[in-house]
Write a protein that holds these residues in place. Structure first.
Motif, short mmCIF file in Angstrom:
data_model
loop_
_atom_site.label_atom_id
_atom_site.label_comp_id
_atom_site.label_asym_id
_atom_site.label_seq_id
_atom_site.Cartn_x
_atom_site.Cartn_y
_atom_site.Cartn_z
N TRP A 73 -4.47 14.09 43.90
CA TRP A 73 -5.33 15.26 44.08
C TRP A 73 -5.25 16.17 42.86
CZ3 TRP A 73 -2.46 14.13 48.82
CH2 TRP A 73 -3.27 13.64 49.85
N PHE A 74 -6.40 16.66 42.42
CA PHE A 74 -6.45 17.65 41.35
C PHE A 74 -7.64 18.56 41.60
CE2 PHE A 74 -8.93 14.02 39.94
CZ PHE A 74 -10.07 14.58 39.34
N THR A 75 -7.72 19.64 40.85
CA THR A 75 -8.77 20.62 41.06
C THR A 75 -9.66 20.76 39.84
OG1 THR A 75 -7.32 22.41 40.33
CG2 THR A 75 -7.40 21.97 42.70
N ALA A 89 -2.26 27.06 37.05
CA ALA A 89 -3.37 26.19 36.62
C ALA A 89 -4.29 25.92 37.80
CB ALA A 89 -2.82 24.90 36.04
N LYS A 111 -2.32 22.85 49.58
CA LYS A 111 -3.61 22.24 49.88
C LYS A 111 -4.04 22.54 51.32
CE LYS A 111 -2.28 18.02 48.91
NZ LYS A 111 -0.86 18.37 48.71
N TRP A 169 -10.03 13.69 44.60
CA TRP A 169 -8.98 12.66 44.70
C TRP A 169 -9.36 11.48 43.82
CZ3 TRP A 169 -4.38 10.74 46.44
CH2 TRP A 169 -4.25 9.36 46.53
N ARG A 187 -4.59 9.23 39.95
CA ARG A 187 -4.22 10.60 39.59
C ARG A 187 -3.78 11.43 40.78
NH1 ARG A 187 -8.25 14.67 36.13
NH2 ARG A 187 -6.85 16.46 36.07
N HIS A 196 -3.05 26.97 42.82
CA HIS A 196 -1.89 26.86 41.94
C HIS A 196 -1.75 28.17 41.15
CE1 HIS A 196 0.67 25.51 38.64
NE2 HIS A 196 1.01 24.49 39.39
N ALA A 245 -6.95 23.03 37.61
CA ALA A 245 -6.49 21.71 37.18
C ALA A 245 -5.53 21.09 38.19
CB ALA A 245 -5.81 21.82 35.80
N GLU A 246 -4.66 21.91 38.75
CA GLU A 246 -3.64 21.40 39.66
C GLU A 246 -3.77 22.06 41.03
OE1 GLU A 246 0.35 21.41 38.08
OE2 GLU A 246 -0.43 21.51 36.02
N THR A 247 -3.40 21.31 42.06
CA THR A 247 -3.41 21.87 43.41
C THR A 247 -2.19 22.75 43.62
OG1 THR A 247 -2.24 19.96 44.32
CG2 THR A 247 -4.65 19.88 44.34
#
Length: 400
Positions: free
Chosen positions: A208-210, A111, A119, A202, A206, A108, A114-116
């Protein structure tokens, strides 16, 4: 079945030696950018194997080679930089496709921890409708991790649990390499990619997030004498594949890297030596990551100096079929001494290579079938696990 195997490195060469003992295919064309390496991979394995040269960065070159040899299935055994041209080349030639690593991610822009962003596998899944409409199958992530680990996840969901809290892929080893202070047992190019990118997690509520690299360290006890290894979050395809077909509250991937390996990776990143964009050095354009890879020994050549075992597995927690809490580790261990004696290939590349060969055999017999872009967990797990055992490499399961 007529197979084009792209890549005659460690995994590709091991796949040849495994496939040579099976009768399910008519021809396997083994192609590499280095004709000598392709020739070495097929030498001594009989006239079903043909060496060829190919530019894996060119979809047109891949498609032309498929047409020349009337290929029905393309197996991608090169690093993930080349996924999309091989994937597109197979489609253009009307062949089915298998790989062991999916199209690359891009963090991302604002962020990354925090955010993908883009992917792993997004580019391939974007083409799913075209593959389905054409009646062709792209079976993605069918190595060991991803691959066998995804099969374990589906098996746990089908046979062992009524509800799953977490599917956690856990990879560890006690391998050492005589004569080297630092010698990765797998492609350093791929290892840098997956370990320094933001790990993906995962969660059902929520998505997928990082997280930052090397997050959530835990000590995991690996079976068959390997013992406790500290594992950390790493970007990996399972987290992007499993939630598409298996219901779970959380999916993670953690890799047993060890403190020394983590410090080396952090140093490479700090110095910019993990970069793939070329820099100019004395009038020559060169990728820093390619330089790092060139300075380290080829993992395929380390087998006779390696000692120990490698373990790939899937740790599943939740509610068992009896309604009680359950924790199970499904795993596959390969002893380097055995793989070298039996096949002449080191444990890590052999363990990766055996799984796509098993999958190809299942596709040849009709035990597995499908269209579109699928992960291993989209297909029935029992035929795969039974045939893997039939290859002389059984899997295991521990209640925890």
């Amino acid at each position: 079945m007529r197979i084009l195997l792209v890549g005659a490195g460690g995994v590709g060469s091991a796949a040849v030696s495994i496939a040579a003992r099976r009768s399910f295919f008519e021809t396997m064309v083994v192609a590499d950018h280095d004709p000598a390496r392709a020739a070495r991979a097929v030498a001594g394995h009989g006239d079903r194997f043909v060496a060829a040269t190919v530019d894996a960065s060119s979809a047109e070159a891949v498609a032309a080679l498929c047409r020349e040899h009337r290929i029905t299935h393309v197996l991608n055994a090169v690093d993930p930089r080349f996924v999309m041209p091989i994937f597109d080349g197979a489609f253009a030639a009307g062949a089915d496709y298998l790989d062991m690593a999916m199209s690359l991610s891009r963090p991302h822009p604002d962020a990354p921890h925090a955010e993908t962003g883009v992917k792993l596998g997004d580019e391939q899944f974007a083409a799913a409708a075209a593959w389905t409409e054409a009646g062709r199958l792209a079976l993605c992530g069918i190595g060991v991790e991803p691959g066998l680990s995804d099969v374990f996840a589906r098996y746990a969901a089908d046979e062992l649990f009524t509800e799953i809290d977490e599917i956690g892929v856990r990879d560890g080893a006690n391998l050492t390499v005589d004569g080297y202070d630092f010698a990765p047992s797998f492609s350093i190019w791929t290892t840098i990619e997956e370990c320094l990118n933001p790990p993906v997690v995962w969660e059902a509520d929520r998505g997928w997030f990082t997280t930052p690299p090397f997050s959530e360290p835990e000590v995991f006890e690996f079976p068959e004498g390997i013992g406790p290894v500290e594992c950390v979050n790493v970007e990996h395809e399972e987290v992007l594949l499993i939630p598409r077909w298996v219901k779970a509250r959380r999916v993670t991937f953690k890799y047993g890297l060890g403190d020394e390996f983590i410090e080396v990776l952090k140093t490479l990143h700090k110095l910019g030596l993990d970069a793939v964009s070329p820099v100019r050095v004395r009038g020559v354009e060169v990728s820093p990551r390619d330089v790092v890879a060139a300075c380290l020994p080829d993992p395929a050549t380390l087998g006779d100096r390696m000692r120990g075992k490698t373990c790939a597995g899937t740790y599943v927690t939740g509610t068992g079929v009896d309604g009680r809490p359950r924790r199970v580790y499904l795993y596959h261990v390969v002893d380097n001494e055995w793989s070298m004696a039996e096949y002449g290939h080191q444990a890590v590349v052999w363990q990766t290579a055996v799984n796509p060969v098993v999958a190809l055999e299942l596709l040849a017999t009709g035990a597995w079938s499908g269209t579109g872009v699928l992960g291993p967990e989209a297909l029935p797990p029992v035929p795969f696990l039974d045939l893997l055992t039939g290859y002389g490499s059984p899997w295991g399961m521990e209640e925890r």
